[in-house]
Design an enzyme around this catalytic site. Structure first.
Site, PDB file in Angstrom:
ATOM      1  N   GLY A 251       0.832  -1.209   0.000  1.00  0.00           N
ATOM      2  CA  GLY A 251       0.000   0.000   0.000  1.00  0.00           C
ATOM      3  C   GLY A 251       0.867   1.259   0.000  1.00  0.00           C
ATOM      4  O   GLY A 251       0.544   2.248  -0.659  1.00  0.00           O
ATOM      5  N   ASP A 252       1.985   1.213   0.713  1.00  0.00           N
ATOM      6  CA  ASP A 252       2.891   2.371   0.758  1.00  0.00           C
ATOM      7  C   ASP A 252       3.543   2.577  -0.615  1.00  0.00           C
ATOM      8  O   ASP A 252       3.717   3.712  -1.061  1.00  0.00           O
ATOM      9  CB  ASP A 252       3.975   2.170   1.826  1.00  0.00           C
ATOM     10  CG  ASP A 252       3.372   1.877   3.192  1.00  0.00           C
ATOM     11  OD1 ASP A 252       2.273   2.386   3.465  1.00  0.00           O
ATOM     12  OD2 ASP A 252       4.002   1.134   3.973  1.00  0.00           O
TER      13      ASP A 252
HETATM   14  P1  ADP Z   1      -2.265  -2.182   1.852  1.00  0.00           P
HETATM   15  O1  ADP Z   1      -0.839  -2.624   1.982  1.00  0.00           O
HETATM   16  O2  ADP Z   1      -2.463  -0.732   2.152  1.00  0.00           O
HETATM   17  O3  ADP Z   1      -3.270  -3.086   2.549  1.00  0.00           O
HETATM   18  P2  ADP Z   1      -2.919  -3.499  -0.670  1.00  0.00           P
HETATM   19  O4  ADP Z   1      -2.677  -4.803  -0.002  1.00  0.00           O
HETATM   20  O5  ADP Z   1      -4.278  -3.251  -1.235  1.00  0.00           O
HETATM   21  O6  ADP Z   1      -2.571  -2.247   0.276  1.00  0.00           O
HETATM   22  O7  ADP Z   1      -1.828  -3.356  -1.824  1.00  0.00           O
HETATM   23  C1  ADP Z   1      -1.653  -2.215  -2.639  1.00  0.00           C
HETATM   24  C2  ADP Z   1      -1.492  -2.626  -4.090  1.00  0.00           C
HETATM   25  O8  ADP Z   1      -0.372  -3.520  -4.226  1.00  0.00           O
HETATM   26  C3  ADP Z   1      -2.689  -3.380  -4.672  1.00  0.00           C
HETATM   27  O9  ADP Z   1      -3.658  -2.467  -5.176  1.00  0.00           O
HETATM   28  C4  ADP Z   1      -2.013  -4.197  -5.782  1.00  0.00           C
HETATM   29  O10 ADP Z   1      -1.784  -3.416  -6.924  1.00  0.00           O
HETATM   30  C5  ADP Z   1      -0.652  -4.560  -5.157  1.00  0.00           C
HETATM   31  N1  ADP Z   1      -0.751  -5.851  -4.436  1.00  0.00           N
HETATM   32  C6  ADP Z   1      -0.859  -6.033  -3.105  1.00  0.00           C
HETATM   33  N2  ADP Z   1      -0.973  -7.365  -2.800  1.00  0.00           N
HETATM   34  C7  ADP Z   1      -0.930  -8.011  -3.968  1.00  0.00           C
HETATM   35  C8  ADP Z   1      -1.017  -9.393  -4.347  1.00  0.00           C
HETATM   36  N3  ADP Z   1      -1.169 -10.355  -3.440  1.00  0.00           N
HETATM   37  N4  ADP Z   1      -0.962  -9.695  -5.676  1.00  0.00           N
HETATM   38  C9  ADP Z   1      -0.807  -8.720  -6.607  1.00  0.00           C
HETATM   39  N5  ADP Z   1      -0.727  -7.427  -6.307  1.00  0.00           N
HETATM   40  C10 ADP Z   1      -0.787  -7.052  -5.020  1.00  0.00           C
END
Ligand code: ADP
Length: 309
Positions: A251-252
Site C-alpha cells: 500500500g505504501d
Molecule cells: P495495503 O498494503 O495498504 O493493505 P494493498 O494490499 O491493497 O494495500 O496493496 C496495494 C497494491 O499492491 C494493490 O492495489 C495491488 O496493486 C498490489 N498488491 C498487493 N498485494 C498483492 C497481491 N497479493 N498480488 C498482486 N498485487 C498485489
C-alpha cells in the site's frame, strides 16, 4: 519536490526463527533492521523512482539518530523535528510461516512539540509540490492533527494514507486531501459495513457523502487490484496474478507511485497504473519498500484500467 511525512517512525526489526520457543532463550542470526513506518516506505520507493523527495516527521533519541543515518546512507534528504521522547522499535518474529509482532506505541508528544512541528512543517510544505502523510499519529497528538496540517499547508496537494480516528477526522475537516488510499478493510471500517469487489457496490460506497470534495479516492484491494473515483469518474483497475513474496508495504509503494505520477502530471490511467505496478513490485520483493524496476514496463502494460461510469 515531494515531501513525505512520517509522524510515528520506527526501527523495524525482523527476527527470522525456525521455531519460536516460549519461556526460554531464542537465538537469532540474520537480523534485519530498517528505518520503518509507512511514510519511510513511501520515501524509499520514491527515491527508487528517482523522484526528488524530502522526508520529515518527528524523531527522538538514539533510534531517531539511527533513522537519520539510514536515510543518509540511502542519500535521502530529510528534515525531521527532534522531540524529547524516544523513537520506537517494532519487532516482527518470523517463525513457522507465522509472524508475531511486538509494536511499541512510541513517544508521547507534548503540546509544545506539536505546535513546533506545525511551524516546521509549514516551512517545508512551502517548498513542496505535493505532500504525503502516512501512518498513525503518535500519542499526545489530537486525532485531528492531520486536519491541522492540511490547513497550514494549503493550497499544496496532500496524499493521505491513514486509518481509524485520524482518517475519520480528516473526512469531517474543512480542508480535504487531494487523494486518500484506503484498503478494503479501512473502507469497511469507515462505512461500518464490508464492501465486495462488485463494481456497483464500490461505486455506491465511494459516492457516500463522507467522501464529498475529495478529488481522488483509490481503494486498494490487494491481489484484486484497485477501484478508484476521480471527481465523478470511476475506474476499475485489474491486475494479473503474480508470485507474491512479501506484500507488507505494498500500500505504501502504491501511495509512492500515485504521488509521483500526480506530481508528474500523468493521465488518470497512468496514475492508477503506476500506483498498482509499484504495489505489485513491492509484493514481489522480500524487503519492504523495495521494487525491481526491471519488471516495471511489463507489469505497466499488463495492468488494465477501465472507466466504469
Ligand atoms: P495495503 O498494503 O495498504 O493493505 P494493498 O494490499 O491493497 O494495500 O496493496 C496495494 C497494491 O499492491 C494493490 O492495489 C495491488 O496493486 C498490489 N498488491 C498487493 N498485494 C498483492 C497481491 N497479493 N498480488 C498482486 N498485487 C498485489
Amino acid at each position: 519536490m515531494i515531501l513525505t511525512i512520517t509522524m510515528n517512525p520506527s526501527i523495524d526489526i525482523s527476527y527470522p526463527l525456525e521455531v519460536f520457543e516460549m519461556d526460554t532463550v531464542n537465538r537469532v542470526k540474520n537480523v534485519r533492521k530498517t528505518a520503518g513506518g509507512k511514510g519511510l516506505n513511501v520515501t524509499r520507493i520514491l527515491k527508487q523512482l528517482d523522484a526528488e523527495v524530502t522526508a520529515s516527521g518527528l524523531i527522538g533519541g538514539f533510534l531517531g539518530e539511527e533513522i537519520k543515518k539510514d536515510l543518509d546512507q540511502n542519500k535521502i534528504p530529510h528534515d525531521f523535528l527532534p522531540i524529547r521522547g524516544e523513537t520506537r522499535n517494532c519487532i516482527a518474529v518470523l517463525h513457522e510461516g507465522q509472524q508475531t509482532e511486538i509494536l511499541e506505541s512510541g513517544p508521547v508528544i507534548s503540546e509544545t512539540e506539536a505546535a513546533a512541528f506545525l511551524k516546521h512543517f509549514a516551512k517545508l510544505a512551502a517548498k513542496a509540490d505535493i505532500i504525503s502523510f502516512s501512518g498513525s499519529l503518535p500519542e499526545g497528538l489530537p486525532s485531528d492533527f492531520y486536519s491541522q496540517m492540511l490547513q497550514v499547508c494549503q493550497p499544496k496537494p496532500v496524499v493521505l494514507d491513514c486509518s481509524g480516528a485520524a482518517l475519520a477526522e480528516v473526512l469531517k475537516g474543512k480542508v480535504k486531501p487531494k487523494l486518500i488510499k484506503p484498503n478494503t478493510e479501512e473502507l469497511a471500517g469507515l462505512l461500518g459495513r464490508t464492501v465486495s469487489t462488485d463494481v456497483e457496490e464500490l461505486k455506491t460506497a465511494l459516492s457516500d457523502p463522507m467522501f464529498e470534495a475529495i478529488e481522488w479516492i483509490v481503494v486498494s484491494m490487494g491481489g484484486d487490484g484497485a477501484f478508484a473515483k476521480h471527481f465523478d469518474k470511476f475506474y476499475r483497475v485489474r491486475i494479473l496474478k503474480i508470485e507474491v513474496v512479501n506484500p507488507v508495504g505494498s500500500g505504501d509503494a502504491t501511495v509512492a507511485g500515485l504521488t509521483a505520477a500526480i506530481e508528474a502530471g500523468f493521465s488518470d490511467e497512468a496514475i492508477l497504473k503506476q500506483g498498482n505496478v509499484l504495489g505489485m513490485l513491492n509484493a514481489q520483493e522480500a524487503t519492504t519498500g523495495h521494487a525491481n524496476f526491471a519488471n516495471y514496463q511489463t507489469l505497466f502494460d499488463q495492468v488494465k484500467v477501465e472507466e466504469v461510469g
